[in-house]
Design an enzyme around this catalytic site. Structure first.
Site, mmCIF file in Angstrom:
data_model
loop_
_atom_site.group_PDB
_atom_site.id
_atom_site.type_symbol
_atom_site.label_atom_id
_atom_site.label_comp_id
_atom_site.label_asym_id
_atom_site.label_seq_id
_atom_site.Cartn_x
_atom_site.Cartn_y
_atom_site.Cartn_z
ATOM 1 N N HIS A 1 23.795 8.126 -13.301
ATOM 2 C CA HIS A 1 23.343 6.758 -13.007
ATOM 3 C C HIS A 1 23.858 6.252 -11.663
ATOM 4 O O HIS A 1 23.049 5.862 -10.808
ATOM 5 C CB HIS A 1 23.729 5.804 -14.128
ATOM 6 C CG HIS A 1 23.503 4.363 -13.786
ATOM 7 N ND1 HIS A 1 22.251 3.860 -13.479
ATOM 8 C CD2 HIS A 1 24.371 3.317 -13.660
ATOM 9 C CE1 HIS A 1 22.354 2.572 -13.193
ATOM 10 N NE2 HIS A 1 23.632 2.224 -13.292
ATOM 11 N N HIS B 1 30.066 1.260 -8.856
ATOM 12 C CA HIS B 1 29.735 -0.062 -9.402
ATOM 13 C C HIS B 1 29.992 -0.197 -10.904
ATOM 14 O O HIS B 1 30.153 -1.312 -11.401
ATOM 15 C CB HIS B 1 28.279 -0.424 -9.080
ATOM 16 C CG HIS B 1 27.257 0.322 -9.882
ATOM 17 N ND1 HIS B 1 26.763 1.551 -9.504
ATOM 18 C CD2 HIS B 1 26.630 0.013 -11.043
ATOM 19 C CE1 HIS B 1 25.873 1.956 -10.384
ATOM 20 N NE2 HIS B 1 25.770 1.049 -11.332
ATOM 21 N N ASP B 2 30.032 0.906 -11.652
ATOM 22 C CA ASP B 2 30.290 0.808 -13.095
ATOM 23 C C ASP B 2 31.712 1.203 -13.472
ATOM 24 O O ASP B 2 32.069 1.162 -14.653
ATOM 25 C CB ASP B 2 29.300 1.688 -13.870
ATOM 26 C CG ASP B 2 27.971 0.981 -14.111
ATOM 27 O OD1 ASP B 2 27.943 -0.262 -14.029
ATOM 28 O OD2 ASP B 2 26.969 1.666 -14.364
ATOM 29 N N GLU C 1 33.778 -1.721 -14.851
ATOM 30 C CA GLU C 1 33.269 -2.152 -16.155
ATOM 31 C C GLU C 1 33.588 -1.151 -17.255
ATOM 32 O O GLU C 1 34.009 -1.528 -18.352
ATOM 33 C CB GLU C 1 31.756 -2.353 -16.039
ATOM 34 C CG GLU C 1 31.056 -2.749 -17.313
ATOM 35 C CD GLU C 1 29.565 -2.921 -17.084
ATOM 36 O OE1 GLU C 1 28.791 -2.489 -17.955
ATOM 37 O OE2 GLU C 1 29.175 -3.473 -16.038
ATOM 38 N N ASP C 2 33.397 0.151 -16.977
ATOM 39 C CA ASP C 2 33.516 1.165 -18.025
ATOM 40 C C ASP C 2 34.925 1.724 -18.168
ATOM 41 O O ASP C 2 35.365 2.064 -19.266
ATOM 42 C CB ASP C 2 32.541 2.316 -17.747
ATOM 43 C CG ASP C 2 31.087 1.861 -17.837
ATOM 44 O OD1 ASP C 2 30.851 0.792 -18.422
ATOM 45 O OD2 ASP C 2 30.206 2.561 -17.313
ATOM 46 N N ASP D 1 20.701 -0.892 -8.874
ATOM 47 C CA ASP D 1 21.238 -0.642 -10.212
ATOM 48 C C ASP D 1 20.192 -0.961 -11.277
ATOM 49 O O ASP D 1 19.921 -0.158 -12.180
ATOM 50 C CB ASP D 1 22.491 -1.500 -10.399
ATOM 51 C CG ASP D 1 23.094 -1.365 -11.789
ATOM 52 O OD1 ASP D 1 23.001 -0.270 -12.371
ATOM 53 O OD2 ASP D 1 23.657 -2.359 -12.289
#
Length: 764
Positions: free
Chosen positions: A104, A130-131, A134-135, A198
């Site tokens: 992704h 970018h993730d 968050e993850d 995204d």
């Protein structure tokens, strides 16, 4: 950053390690050997001449990532970002439980580099990272230490509100999520650009997500990301957002219109190429201009919106609710699509802007222009900055839309702000996104706003305008201030932005010295003068002209301060204006069974007076009431239809029941009027009546009788409410032509027919 990094092949690493292990062994730091099969590469981070392993990248299939990064000449920090993302997402799969999650962020990177040809180093790093926040729950402080303040800010901006490390509490609303994106995007528009990539990659792979998550994601894309893409001029992205979202929001309608478009394309594409495109190429190339002529299909949602506008014109309704249109009319309208509806032709000149105007004249020599369809968007650009000449021409396929532009205009039309990012790689992002300030201000101004209302705010501000007040007395210190308002704002919205009292006492207005009505839509750069009068009492219809929460709140407060009888009278007048479109007066409507059922569905404590008070103070639109009753009518009808079908399945064909009774209805006209039969037939069919036949009879007393055989829903336990509505509509349609109406018995019908027969015989 004070460090550097490099990708090293495993065999080179092993050679280097063997050479230096003797020295390192004495210090207890032996470097491991690597398998060229399992670990073809290692990413090394160096600082002050010391090299240490940063992250191992196992698996032969990862070679394609490294090869791609090498192909775009990724710098050391971007390689570090990839290693960081790889380690953070190691072992994690996407929703299909097959694809490694690293696909992704890498897919986002490829959209930015391959499709947008954008190589801003910070944007590339954030695409990969970018993730991670968050993850993996890595905080901004850690991100800043590893990649610097700029990247940390952008990663935080792209991370969805509520998913940051350390967040606790209830799941935030869409309003709060959009507020964060708008706030940080206002500071640095690159936040929005990375979110675009995204979201685009997520939408392209949405089929892998569970069905219950597909529609909310698609709706958010349609109503938040699409208008932002439009505002920033990225038309190509906007169109893809539209059709990808539409596919999941309305799958059945999406399939219908896609199949219809494909069918029309199949039967008309060759003719379009031969009789339009080729003729234009030959005519324009012979004039010495270097020109390209291309054609494209309109988007699916674009076609639906086009059909909706046609329907609004045919029924005389402005701004019809899209859900209502999709449920009521779109299936019928799709069948009316023609080849001319699905095509757009682009004429692209290779020279200056002036060439576009000369090409326009030559195009109109080849094909005659359709009157009153030419728009000069070069002289007056679209709100998002797009420039082109817009014209319809008469061709063998019908009225074909042609856009004329030069190469730079076409490039900016497709990619918008991305062109600025390429051409001005330093600081381009600081020149855009002012409209986000308008979105942010409105969302923060009214924290009680619903998600659906927030959708509207985003859509309107996505093409915002800036206006300047002048020459008014109430707030002289504000004369030089510029006001940013959502696209489509009116004089009244502008007046409320300056001061609510200016709006509430607005008597008339001028723009650049020219008098305009108060519902006039303002445009970017307008200089607006508001003339006030303390005797002004705003009418309820002003709510139709307001686009900003501030204006609506001020007007609602004004009405709530009025006498209750005045509020109810205003509500009935507004309701009557909407209900008359369906041939029922407001007084008739509020006495119907259907209205009572609709009111009860709003809550046990809601009654007629409560609904009228809401309408009269602007908290509930009369249009919403009427549309709600139409939805209820359709729901009851469908329920009765399903119940009847279940009963009929058990009966023989000769014993099956129907939902309708057939009546012969005579409408008596005091004088003959041309086209009256066509008008009555159109009105009945527009209201959904099935007409089995009609004819006219000249009576002995000089009048004319128009007789219709009409199917009316039978009066039953539930359908009694529907029958009542249809009976009122029949009377209302007859009243439109100033006529008496009567339901005929068989004897009365035969008597009228005998009159017609006698008259026919006398004429012989």
């Amino acid at each position: 950053m004070g460090s550097s990094a490099a990708l090293v092949r495993a065999k080179d690493w092993n050679l280097w390690a063997r050479r230096h292990n003797a020295n390192l062994a004495s210090a207890g730091k032996v470097l491991p050997g690597l398998s060229s099969t399992q670990n073809p590469f290692i990413c090394l981070e160096g600082s002050s001449g010391t090299i240490s392993p940063f992250v191992l990248i196992p698996g032969v299939d990862r070679f394609r990532y490294l090869k791609y990064l090498s192909g775009i000449s990724a710098d050391a920090d971007t390689l570090n970002a990839f290693g960081f993302a790889w380690q953070g997402h190691l072992g994690v799969l996407r929703a299909d439980q097959k694809t490694p999650y690293i696909d992704h962020p890498f897919g986002v990177l490829r959209i930015i580099t391959e499709e947008w040809m954008l190589f801003d180093p910070a944007v590339l790093r954030v695409a990969l990272l970018h993730d991670v926040e968050e993850d993996v729950k890595i905080g901004s402080d850690t991100m800043e230490q590893c990649f610097g303040k700029e990247v940390a800010f952008l990663v935080d901006g792209v991370t969805e509100f509520g998913k940051e490390p350390g967040f606790s509490g209830m799941k935030p609303s869409n309003l709060k999520k959009w507020g964060k994106i708008s706030r940080l995007g206002f500071k640095d528009i690159r936040v929005i650009l990375i979110k675009f990539a995204d979201r685009l990659h997520n939408m392209r792979t949405l089929s892998n997500v569970s069905p219950r998550k597909q529609r909310p994601k698609a709706e958010e894309t349609l109503w938040y990301y699409r208008p932002l893409a439009d505002a920033l001029g990225v038309w190509k992205l906007k169109r893809e957002f539209e059709d990808l979202s539409f596919q999941y929001c309305n799958p059945s309608i999406y399939s219908q219109i896609r199949d219809k478009r494909d069918q029309l394309a199949q039967i008309s594409e060759v003719k379009l190429k031969r009789e339009v495109v080729q003729r234009l190429r030959e005519a324009l190339s012979s004039c010495g201009e270097e020109v390209d002529v291309a054609y494209e299909q309109r988007g699916l949602l674009e076609l639906v919106e086009r059909l909706k506008i046609r329907r609004e014109k045919s029924v005389g309704v402005d701004n019809m609710n899209m859900d209502f249109y999709l449920e009521t009319y779109v299936a019928e309208d799709i069948e009316k699509l023609k080849p001319e509806d699905i095509w757009r032709v682009n004429v692209i000149c290779k020279k200056s802007t002036d060439s576009c105007y000369s090409l326009l004249g030559r195009v109109h020599k080849v094909f005659s222009p359709v009157p009153q369809t030419f728009v000069d968007h070069i002289a007056v650009p679209c709100p998002n900055g797009h420039t082109f000449l817009h014209t319809y021409v008469n061709a063998s396929l019908g009225k074909i839309l042609i856009h004329i532009q030069d190469e730079e205009m076409m490039r900016r039309k497709n990619l918008g702000i991305i062109v600025d990012a390429r051409d001005n790689p330093t600081g381009w992002y600081r020149e855009h996104g002012r409209f986000l300030g308008g979105i942010l201000g409105t969302l923060l101004e009214d924290p009680g706003i619903s998600d659906s209302e927030a959708y509207g705010v985003v859509g309107r501000y996505a093409a915002s305008i800036e206006c300047v007040p002048y020459d008014y007395d109430l707030v002289p210190e504000e004369r030089k201030k510029k006001y940013q308002l959502p696209f489509g704002s009116t004089i009244l919205d502008f007046a409320a932005a300056v001061h609510p009292q200016i709006m509430l006492r607005a008597a008339r207005a001028e723009i650049d010295g020219v008098s305009v009505p108060l519902n006039h839509r303002i445009h970017h750069g307008d200089k607006v003068r508001i003339i006030t009068d303390q005797a002004v009492r705003p009418p309820l219809e002003w709510f139709q002209y307001l686009n900003t929460p501030k204006a609506r709140k001020a007007l609602s407060a004004e009405f709530k301060s009025r006498d209750n009888r005045e509020i109810i009278a205003a509500a009935m007048a507004a309701l009557n204006e909407e209900s008359r479109k369906f041939y029922i007066t407001a007084r008739e409507l509020v006495d119907t069974i259907l209205f009572t059922m609709w009111v009860r569905r709003r809550g046990k404590d809601v009654d007629l007076m409560a609904v009228l008070t809401q309408i009269g103070t602007g908290d509930l639109a009369a249009k919403t009431v009427v549309e709600g009753m139409i939805y209820l009518f359709r729901d009851l009808y469908q329920k009765e239809r399903r119940d009847l079908d279940r009963v009929n399945e058990k009966l023989s064909p000769d014993r099956r029941k129907t939902l309708y009774d057939t009546y012969d209805i005579a409408i008596y006209l005091n004088k003959d009027r041309r086209g009256i039969l066509e008008k009555l037939t159109h009105d009945f069919r527009a209201m959904g009546f099935n007409i089995a036949g009609n004819f006219t009879v000249d009576l002995d007393d000089g009048r004319k009788a128009v007789i219709f055989k009409i199917n009316v829903i039978k009066k039953g336990l539930i359908t009694g409410a529907l029958t009542e509505i249809q009976q009122l509509q029949i009377r209302g349609i007859a009243a439109e032509v100033g006529s008496d109406i009567k339901v005929l018995t068989t004897t009365q019908k035969e008597a009228l027919l005998s009159v017609e027969q006698r008259l026919s015989e006398s004429l012989k």
